[in-house]
Design an enzyme around this catalytic site. Structure first.
Site, PDB file in Angstrom:
ATOM      1  N   HIS A 284      29.773  48.229  35.063  1.00 11.51           N
ATOM      2  CA  HIS A 284      29.848  47.361  36.252  1.00 11.51           C
ATOM      3  C   HIS A 284      28.604  46.469  36.270  1.00 11.51           C
ATOM      4  O   HIS A 284      28.401  45.672  35.373  1.00 11.51           O
ATOM      5  CB  HIS A 284      29.978  48.233  37.511  1.00 11.51           C
ATOM      6  CG  HIS A 284      30.308  47.476  38.758  1.00 11.51           C
ATOM      7  ND1 HIS A 284      30.723  46.161  38.772  1.00 11.51           N
ATOM      8  CD2 HIS A 284      30.286  47.853  40.087  1.00 11.51           C
ATOM      9  CE1 HIS A 284      30.951  45.776  40.018  1.00 11.51           C
ATOM     10  NE2 HIS A 284      30.678  46.782  40.833  1.00 11.51           N
ATOM     11  N   HIS A 335      37.436  40.168  31.187  1.00  8.00           N
ATOM     12  CA  HIS A 335      37.288  40.510  32.600  1.00  8.00           C
ATOM     13  C   HIS A 335      38.584  41.132  33.089  1.00  8.00           C
ATOM     14  O   HIS A 335      39.660  40.842  32.557  1.00  8.00           O
ATOM     15  CB  HIS A 335      36.944  39.254  33.421  1.00  8.00           C
ATOM     16  CG  HIS A 335      36.549  39.565  34.832  1.00  8.00           C
ATOM     17  ND1 HIS A 335      37.469  39.602  35.858  1.00  8.00           N
ATOM     18  CD2 HIS A 335      35.343  39.859  35.379  1.00  8.00           C
ATOM     19  CE1 HIS A 335      36.833  39.911  36.989  1.00  8.00           C
ATOM     20  NE2 HIS A 335      35.553  40.066  36.724  1.00  8.00           N
ATOM     21  N   ASP A 395      28.275  37.740  33.097  1.00  9.79           N
ATOM     22  CA  ASP A 395      27.215  38.525  32.457  1.00  9.79           C
ATOM     23  C   ASP A 395      26.782  37.925  31.122  1.00  9.79           C
ATOM     24  O   ASP A 395      25.659  38.171  30.669  1.00  9.79           O
ATOM     25  CB  ASP A 395      27.679  39.964  32.228  1.00  9.79           C
ATOM     26  CG  ASP A 395      27.835  40.733  33.525  1.00  9.79           C
ATOM     27  OD1 ASP A 395      26.971  40.570  34.403  1.00  9.79           O
ATOM     28  OD2 ASP A 395      28.811  41.480  33.669  1.00  9.79           O
TER      29      ASP A 395
END
Length: 459
Positions: A284, A335, A395
Site C-alpha cells: 500500500h 493499479h 508511486d
C-alpha cells in the site's frame, strides 16, 4: 544453576517452542485455493473481473479506470474526482494561478464544498496556528525510540487521545475539530520524529524548527525538515503530491480500515492509528519505497540509460524472477483500478520534468520515462493472452520527486499519511454521521471439520 545458564536454557526452550508453534501454524493456515471458488468467496474483496466488491456508498472521492457493461470492462483513461470535481481541473487551475492547493482540497474534502477566498484564508490561518505541538507531545517524541517513523506517528496519534478533553465525543462539531487538529499536527510530528531518528541513529545534530504561521502545510514541512534550503518549485511540487494523495475513494486499504474501525464507533485516534498501520504496508503506502529502491538498482545495473534494448532485456529478466529481488514485479507499474493511465502520475510527471531541469537531473528523468514506457510494453508482451491493461501509478515518480526535493526516504510513507489524513477523516466523519450506518461485519465460512475435545491425559 547460574543466571547465565538459566537464561541460555530459557532461550533454547523459547526457540524450540516457537519453531514447533510456527510449524503447526503453517499446517493450520494451509487452504486449497479451489475452495474459494467453491464457496464463492471474493478473495481480497475482489470480483472475478478484478473489480472491488461493492460494500458502501460515498460522496467524497471517486476513482475511475474503466467502464463496466454487460460485455465486461472497457479500459478508459483514469479519472480522480474529489466531491464530484475532476482533480485535473483543480490542479490546472492552481498551476495557472501559481497557487498552492492542498489546504483548499482539504477544505473541499472535509466540508463538501469549495471555500471562497475569506473561508480559505481563515482555514489556512487556523491550520497554521494549530501546527505547533503541545509541550508534553514534544518531550514524548524526543524520548521515543524506534527507527520507523510510521510507528512513531501511530503511537503519537494514540497518545493524542490522552490530551483530548472529549476524545470519545462523536458529534459532528467534535469530529470536525479532531479532523482539523490531526491535519495540523501531522507535519510537525513527522518533522520532530525525523530529527529525533536522525540524531539517535545517525549521530547527527538535532535541529528542531517550529512551524511558521506565514507558511503553507507543504512549505512548513520543508522548512521543519530542511530549513530555508528549498525552492518555490520544491514547495509547489510537494503541495501537488499532497493534493494528489489526499483521497482515493473509500475502497483503498487504509481508508477502508478507517471506515471499518469507525463503524464500531471507536474514537478518532484509534481509528486513524489503524489507518496508519495499514498504509505502512509495502503493498500500500510503503510501495513508494519499493519503487525508489528498484529505480536505484536499475540505475546501477543498466549501463546505457538510453539503450532501449538493454532496458528491455533487464526488465524481462525481472519479470522472469531472475534479477533484482526475484519477485517478478516491476514496482510502480499497474493499479487495482486504473488501466490506461493514472491521472495522478500524469500530473506529477509534468512538474517532475520542471523539477529535474531545475536540479540538473534531466538525464535521470529521461531514463525513468523510458523505463516507464518499456515496463508497460514488457508487461504486455510477457502476459500475452491477458486482456489486462497496465500503466504507471503515482508511486513510480513520487520517490524520484521526493529525492529531488531533498526529502529523506525515512519520511516518504509518512508524507503519504500526512496527505491522506484528510481523506481518512472525511470518510470517518461520513461513516459515523450517516443516518443508515451499520457496523461493518463481512462473513467468513469455516472449512474446519468438527472434531471432539480430547482430555489432556489422552493427547
Amino acid at each position: 544453576m547460574s543466571y547465565d545458564s538459566f537464561s541460555e536454557e530459557c532461550a533454547a526452550i523459547k526457540e524450540h517452542l516457537i519453531y514447533d508453534l510456527s510449524d503447526a501454524m503453517r499446517e493450520a493456515t494451509t487452504m486449497d485455493l479451489d475452495l474459494f471458488k467453491q464457496y464463492n468467496v471474493k478473495r481480497g474483496l475482489r470480483n472475478e473481473d478484478g473489480t472491488g466488491v461493492l460494500v458502501g456508498l460515498t460522496r467524497i472521492g471517486n476513482v475511475v479506470g474503466y467502464q463496466k457493461s454487460d460485455a465486461g470492462l472497457t479500459p478508459i483513461p483514469g479519472k480522480l474526482f474529489y466531491r464530484g470535481i475532476d482533480v485535473n481541473d483543480i490542479v490546472y487551475a492552481l498551476l495557472k494561478e501559481k497557487r498552492l492547493g492542498f489546504e483548499e482540497v482539504s477544505y473541499l474534502l472535509l466540508s463538501g464544498k469549495l471555500p471562497n477566498k475569506q473561508q480559505l484564508e481563515e482555514f489556512k490561518s487556523l491550520i497554521a496556528q494549530e501546527m505547533p505541538l503541545e509541550k508534553k507531545t514534544r518531550l514524548h517524541l524526543i524520548d521515543l525510540e524506534g527507527s520507523d517513523i510510521m510507528n512513531i506517528l501511530a503511537r503519537t496519534v494514540l497518545e493524542m487521545y490522552i490530551y483530548d478533553k472529549n476524545p470519545n465525543d462523536v458529534s459532528q462539531s467534535n469530529l470536525m475539530r479532531q479532523s482539523l487538529y490531526l491535519l495540523s499536527k501531522f507535519p510537525t510530528v513527522i518533522s520532530y520524529a525525523y530529527h529525533v531518528l536522525r540524531h539517535a541513529y545517525n549521530g547527527r545534530t538535532m535541529h528542531i524548527r517550529h512551524p511558521r504561521e506565514d507558511l503553507s502545510i507543504a512549505e512548513n514541512l520543508l522548512f521543519m525538515i530542511k530549513g530555508e534550503e528549498y525552492t518555490e518549485l520544491d514547495a509547489r511540487t510537494l503541495d501537488l503530491l499532497l493534493l494528489l494523495q489526499a483521497d482515493h475513494g473509500g475502497g483503498n486499504n487504509s481508508t477502508f480500515t478507517v471506515r471499518v474501525t469507525s463503524s464500531t464507533m471507536t474514537d478518532t485516534y484509534s481509528s486513524i492509528a489503524a489507518g496508519i498501520g495499514s498504509l505502512k504496508g509495502p503493498l500500500h503506502g510503503g510501495a513508494n519505497l519499493m519503487v525508489a529502491d528498484m529505480l536505484d538498482h536499475l540505475k546501477e545495473n543498466i549501463k546505457k540509460w538510453d539503450d532501449q534494448e538493454e532496458i528491455d532485456a533487464y526488465l524481462y529478466q525481472m519479470l522472469n524472477k531472475e534479477v533484482y529481488n526475484k519477485t517478478g514485479l516491476i514496482y510502480g507499474i499497474g493499479h487495482a483500478v486504473y488501466t490506461i493511465s493514472d491521472p495522478r502520475a500524469i500530473l506529477l510527471k509534468e512538474l517532475a520534468r520542471d523539477l529535474a531541469k531545475e536540479k540538473g537531473r534531466t538525464e535521470e528523468m529521461d531514463f525513468l520515462e523510458l523505463v516507464e514506457a518499456r515496463s508497460i510494453e514488457a508487461f504486455s508482451n510477457f502476459k500475452k493472452g491477458t486482456k489486462k491493461r497496465v500503466s504507471s501509478n503515482i508511486d513510480f515518480y513520487s520517490g524520484f520527486v521526493y529525492d529531488m526535493i531533498g526529502i529523506p526516504k525515512e519520511i516518504f510513507t509518512p508524507l503519504f499519511a500526512m496527505a491522506r489524513i484528510v481523506g481518512w477523516c472525511a470518510h470517518r466523519n461520513e461513516e459515523i454521521t450517516f443516518a443508515g450506518k451499520r457496523i461493518i461485519r463481512p462473513g467468513y465460512s469455516s472449512i474446519a471439520p468438527e472434531k471432539p475435545y480430547i482430555e489432556i491425559q489422552s493427547r
